[in-house]
Design an enzyme around this catalytic site. Structure first.
Site, PDB file in Angstrom:
ATOM      1  N   GLU A  74       0.884  -1.175   0.000  1.00  0.00           N
ATOM      2  CA  GLU A  74       0.000   0.000   0.000  1.00  0.00           C
ATOM      3  C   GLU A  74       0.914   1.214   0.000  1.00  0.00           C
ATOM      4  OE1 GLU A  74      -3.286  -0.026  -0.140  1.00  0.00           O
ATOM      5  OE2 GLU A  74      -3.559  -2.187  -0.014  1.00  0.00           O
ATOM      6  N   CYS A  77      -2.121   9.456   2.769  1.00  0.00           N
ATOM      7  CA  CYS A  77      -1.671   8.878   1.490  1.00  0.00           C
ATOM      8  C   CYS A  77      -2.612   9.216   0.349  1.00  0.00           C
ATOM      9  CB  CYS A  77      -1.529   7.372   1.617  1.00  0.00           C
ATOM     10  SG  CYS A  77      -3.044   6.568   2.128  1.00  0.00           S
TER      11      CYS A  77
HETATM   12  P1  NAD Z   1       8.169   4.573   5.184  1.00  0.00           P
HETATM   13  O1  NAD Z   1       8.186   3.748   3.954  1.00  0.00           O
HETATM   14  O2  NAD Z   1       9.334   5.425   5.494  1.00  0.00           O
HETATM   15  O3  NAD Z   1       7.982   3.637   6.486  1.00  0.00           O
HETATM   16  C1  NAD Z   1       6.980   2.637   6.565  1.00  0.00           C
HETATM   17  C2  NAD Z   1       7.464   1.528   7.493  1.00  0.00           C
HETATM   18  O4  NAD Z   1       8.652   0.947   6.968  1.00  0.00           O
HETATM   19  C3  NAD Z   1       7.771   1.954   8.921  1.00  0.00           C
HETATM   20  O5  NAD Z   1       7.219   0.999   9.804  1.00  0.00           O
HETATM   21  C4  NAD Z   1       9.291   1.964   8.978  1.00  0.00           C
HETATM   22  O6  NAD Z   1       9.784   1.596  10.235  1.00  0.00           O
HETATM   23  C5  NAD Z   1       9.686   0.917   7.955  1.00  0.00           C
HETATM   24  N1  NAD Z   1      10.962   1.229   7.286  1.00  0.00           N
HETATM   25  C6  NAD Z   1      11.439   2.472   6.981  1.00  0.00           C
HETATM   26  N2  NAD Z   1      12.624   2.363   6.327  1.00  0.00           N
HETATM   27  C7  NAD Z   1      12.897   1.042   6.229  1.00  0.00           C
HETATM   28  C8  NAD Z   1      13.975   0.292   5.646  1.00  0.00           C
HETATM   29  N3  NAD Z   1      14.991   0.876   5.057  1.00  0.00           N
HETATM   30  N4  NAD Z   1      13.918  -1.057   5.726  1.00  0.00           N
HETATM   31  C9  NAD Z   1      12.875  -1.663   6.317  1.00  0.00           C
HETATM   32  N5  NAD Z   1      11.846  -0.994   6.888  1.00  0.00           N
HETATM   33  C10 NAD Z   1      11.828   0.317   6.832  1.00  0.00           C
HETATM   34  O7  NAD Z   1       6.827   5.411   5.100  1.00  0.00           O
HETATM   35  P2  NAD Z   1       6.276   6.509   6.082  1.00  0.00           P
HETATM   36  O8  NAD Z   1       7.158   7.724   6.006  1.00  0.00           O
HETATM   37  O9  NAD Z   1       5.999   5.936   7.424  1.00  0.00           O
HETATM   38  O10 NAD Z   1       4.868   6.853   5.394  1.00  0.00           O
HETATM   39  C11 NAD Z   1       4.760   7.756   4.336  1.00  0.00           C
HETATM   40  C12 NAD Z   1       4.519   7.047   3.019  1.00  0.00           C
HETATM   41  O11 NAD Z   1       3.537   6.054   3.165  1.00  0.00           O
HETATM   42  C13 NAD Z   1       3.967   7.987   1.961  1.00  0.00           C
HETATM   43  O12 NAD Z   1       4.567   7.696   0.715  1.00  0.00           O
HETATM   44  C14 NAD Z   1       2.484   7.630   1.905  1.00  0.00           C
HETATM   45  O13 NAD Z   1       1.826   7.933   0.708  1.00  0.00           O
HETATM   46  C15 NAD Z   1       2.523   6.174   2.170  1.00  0.00           C
HETATM   47  N6  NAD Z   1       1.248   5.723   2.705  1.00  0.00           N
HETATM   48  C16 NAD Z   1       0.473   4.898   1.960  1.00  0.00           C
HETATM   49  C17 NAD Z   1      -0.759   4.494   2.451  1.00  0.00           C
HETATM   50  C18 NAD Z   1      -1.678   3.587   1.681  1.00  0.00           C
HETATM   51  O14 NAD Z   1      -2.636   3.097   2.273  1.00  0.00           O
HETATM   52  N7  NAD Z   1      -1.452   3.327   0.408  1.00  0.00           N
HETATM   53  C19 NAD Z   1      -1.178   4.934   3.697  1.00  0.00           C
HETATM   54  C20 NAD Z   1      -0.340   5.774   4.426  1.00  0.00           C
HETATM   55  C21 NAD Z   1       0.872   6.157   3.927  1.00  0.00           C
END
Ligand code: NAD
Length: 467
Positions: A216, A250
């Site tokens: 997602e 998002c």
């Molecule tokens: P992110 O990808 O930075 O982090 C998401 C998760 O991944 C967190 O739990 C984090 O701990 C983990 N993570 C971060 N870096 C990692 C790595 N290198 N290796 C493994 N795990 C890692 O995202 P965010 O900043 O928390 O959220 C923002 C993004 O999420 C935006 O792009 C937004 O559009 C998207 N989003 C999508 C939805 C949806 O339903 N499609 C909903 C909310 C947010």
């Protein structure tokens, strides 16, 4: 700060969830119902504490916390409890004439251990809403809340063992090192909500174990506007969808396209709508949120130089406040959205309270702008013209299309929620969660007598057999 789970304990945590799955404790339907009710009790009985945690993490207003995090997850549970027995019923499968006599059923079986990785922006909903489907389908789970919402993460880590205390739902807290360790483990499905960059990391790790994934992700969700007759109502819906959670959603409208002649009226209507919703000084409004951290704040403030600030623009780093802001971008002959865009605000997902208005020549040109780059998570059309609505439906691709509103499709439990292409793969919510977290297993019985399979076995007769 989140208290991170010791990386060395992660294999044992995953093994515990697997042990509970293999012991079969989550499989029987009454057990699934019991767990869903326990999850609902967790949310209902701890509503105030959860709202406080969301306030501490994101300065989320209590009413908004209930609306967009707690109640929406409870609604997902109620919907699932209402329909679960029907979804779970084995269905008769068709058997072709060539296999007659024979009988087939379709049995849904749980996949096993599902890993749920959540982001910080809706740290409760995006962790527990997938869990509803995971439990309904009879799986065990490992939850990884976001380290950037530490109050919510640690509260969930305390509450889950109290309500789902038999080891079937495990919580691992932490950031990159802990998630990296988790991803070396074998899961039967991974649901990841977050950025495309980390989505790729998850997909690569999952490939090692051939684990299916639901991603997602995000992207720039565009808006088309030409409904002059209803401009005040449109602006109110747009402002609400964009600036709720300070734009950190998002499916928030990312940028608005309209013709140059409509820009002044739209800006005025957005200014009025923002005033109606958050007052003349949104900083003083208890209903307006803050940016999650300094890094995101600095990135967002950096956009303000990229266009004419028509509304808002005020900011204060000390409290990470950025006013609801509308930017007008100059009209160009061939506007571009994507990495090659002239304006930084059009090059990546904004994910904050800055709404650029991009003047375009026509709805057709807006379609070209959308289709020239990544397929977005959502596309919003505010048009009274059925032809224009059809134009966007049929000539663009996105996770969803919503007419005359934005954001609200997330709350439609009966509809699949997910992206397409770079905005995600797979979908969940309601029955679509059930399908995502179950394996639909055909069970076929071909009786030994009469032995019609003999016709398909050598030595073949002259006439042969055709299926
Ligand atoms: P992110 O990808 O930075 O982090 C998401 C998760 O991944 C967190 O739990 C984090 O701990 C983990 N993570 C971060 N870096 C990692 C790595 N290198 N290796 C493994 N795990 C890692 O995202 P965010 O900043 O928390 O959220 C923002 C993004 O999420 C935006 O792009 C937004 O559009 C998207 N989003 C999508 C939805 C949806 O339903 N499609 C909903 C909310 C947010």
């Amino acid at each position: 700060m989140t208290t991170a789970t010791a990386a060395s304990s992660i294999p044992a945590t995953v093994a515990a969830a697997r042990g509970r799955f293999e012991a079969g404790v989550t499989r029987p339907l009454p057990e699934r119902v019991r767990r869903l009710r326990a999850l609902r009790a967790l949310l209902v009985e701890n509503g105030p504490a959860l709202a406080d945690a969301l306030f501490a993490d994101l300065r989320k207003n209590t009413a908004e916390a209930y609306l967009t995090e707690i109640d929406v997850t409870v609604a997902e549970i109620n919907h699932t409890l209402r329909h679960l027995r029907r979804w779970a019923r084995p269905r008769r499968g068709p058997v072709s004439l060539a296999l007659a006599p024979g009988r087939a059923r379709l049995l849904s079986e749980p996949l096993g251990v599902v890993l749920v990785i959540a982001p910080w922006n809706y740290p409760l909903q995006l962790l527990l809403s997938p869990l509803v489907g995971v439990l309904a389908a009879g799986n065990t789970a490992v939850l990884k809340p976001s380290e950037l919402a530490p109050a919510t993460s640690s509260l969930i880590a305390r509450l889950v063992p109290r309500y789902l205390g038999d080891g079937t739902v495990q919580v691992v807290q932490g950031g990159v090192p802990e998630t990296t360790e988790l991803l070396t483990q074998r899961f039967d499905h991974i649901v990841f909500t977050g950025s495309g960059t980390v989505g790729r990391v998850v997909l690569r790790a999952a490939a090692e174990h051939l684990t299916p994934v639901t991603l997602e992700l995000g992207g720039k969700s565009p808006v088309w506007f030409d409904d002059d007759a209803n401009i005040a109502a449109v602006a109110r819906r747009l402002a609400w969808a964009k600036f709720t959670n300070a734009g950190q959603t998002c499916v928030a409208p990312d940028y608005v396209m309209t013709t140059p002649d409509r820009v002044p009226a739209l800006v005025a209507a957005l200014r009025d709508a923002i005033g109606e919703l958050w007052g003349t000084d949104p900083r003083a409004s208890e209903h307006y949120g803050r940016i999650v951290n300094d890094r995101q704040f600095d990135r967002l403030v950096g956009y303000l130089g990229g266009g004419e600030v028509a509304v808002g623009g005020g900011h204060d780093r000390a409290e990470r406040y950025l006013a609801p802001t509308v930017l007008i971008l100059p009209a160009g002959d061939a506007p571009v959205v994507g990495p090659d865009a002239a304006h930084p605000v059009l090059r990546e997902e904004i994910f904050g309270p800055v709404l650029p208005i991009l003047p375009v020549a026509s709805a057709r040109q807006a379609v070209d702008v959308v289709t020239a780059w990544d397929k977005p998570l959502a596309l919003y059309v505010f048009s009274a013209s059925p032809r224009t609505r059809r134009l966007f439906e049929q000539h663009t691709s996105s996770g969803a299309v919503v007419h005359d509103a934005a954001l609200v499709h997330v709350a439609a439990t009966g509809l699949p929620f997910g992206g397409v292409g770079p905005s995600g793969m797979g979908a969940y919510h309601g029955q679509y969660s059930w399908r995502t977290f179950s394996h639909l297993k055909p069970v076929l019985r071909k009786p030994l007598r009469p032995d019609t399979l003999r016709l398909a076995q050598p030595p073949f007769r002259e006439t042969g057999v055709r299926l």
